[in-house]
Design a protein around this motif. Sequence first.
Motif, PDB file in Angstrom:
ATOM      1  N   THR A 183      16.695  33.963 -17.361  1.00  0.00           N
ATOM      2  CA  THR A 183      15.420  33.806 -18.074  1.00  0.00           C
ATOM      3  C   THR A 183      14.924  32.366 -18.065  1.00  0.00           C
ATOM      4  OG1 THR A 183      15.812  35.704 -19.484  1.00  0.00           O
ATOM      5  CG2 THR A 183      14.255  34.079 -20.308  1.00  0.00           C
ATOM      6  N   SER A 220      13.176  31.474 -14.948  1.00  0.00           N
ATOM      7  CA  SER A 220      12.071  32.357 -14.566  1.00  0.00           C
ATOM      8  C   SER A 220      10.739  31.784 -15.039  1.00  0.00           C
ATOM      9  CB  SER A 220      12.273  33.746 -15.186  1.00  0.00           C
ATOM     10  OG  SER A 220      11.097  34.510 -15.052  1.00  0.00           O
ATOM     11  N   PHE A 228      11.051  36.325 -17.653  1.00  0.00           N
ATOM     12  CA  PHE A 228      11.557  37.677 -17.418  1.00  0.00           C
ATOM     13  C   PHE A 228      12.970  37.810 -17.980  1.00  0.00           C
ATOM     14  CE2 PHE A 228      13.736  40.786 -14.617  1.00  0.00           C
ATOM     15  CZ  PHE A 228      12.946  41.893 -14.877  1.00  0.00           C
ATOM     16  N   GLN A 271       8.380  39.807 -12.971  1.00  0.00           N
ATOM     17  CA  GLN A 271       8.940  38.604 -12.356  1.00  0.00           C
ATOM     18  C   GLN A 271       7.875  37.782 -11.644  1.00  0.00           C
ATOM     19  OE1 GLN A 271      12.825  39.077 -10.379  1.00  0.00           O
ATOM     20  NE2 GLN A 271      12.681  41.235 -10.977  1.00  0.00           N
TER      21      GLN A 271
END
Length: 181
Positions: free
Chosen positions: A62, A65, A69, A102
Amino acid sequence: MRGNAALATGMTSLLLFFSSMPICQAKLGLGEPKVSQIEFYMHDLLVAEKPTAVIVAEANTTKSSPTLFGQVVVVDDPLTEGPELTSQVIGKAQGLYAPSSQSEISLFEAVNFVFTDGKFNGSTLTVMGRNTILHTVRELSIIGGSGTFRLAHGYILKQTYSLDTTTGNAVLYYNVTVIHY
């Protein structure tokens, strides 16, 4: 030929089912459906003395990201009549949201609006859907409710009223159209 007969039988069954719905509603004493328009503000406070939105889970990836996500946030956000946190509180938004893409910034949301004051005191609306937060206006589905909003369906139009990019705290404006009995 057999496929056409099966299709015709299935279509007839569906037609009978849907045509009987008004009869079932009448037997339940629900009467005619009503349409209510509601406007309110939600305060999502990630950083505050008493946060109303709390990160409860994150995937190992995470933090790297760009869309966060894999994060899950649980909320107990105040609903107010006006955009100020000091406005009359009419309820709470209780549920969760999670970044679910994503490649773009969008959230999956599942939230109950619990009304604790005013015309809809004691009633709830259940909302679920995809929130593409960079869009000016987002639409989510009303999938149920209780109290005044029994058997509710409809939609909400959601807009960001203000956002503090340092803390992530946001004030969101909701325009709700709900059909109920």
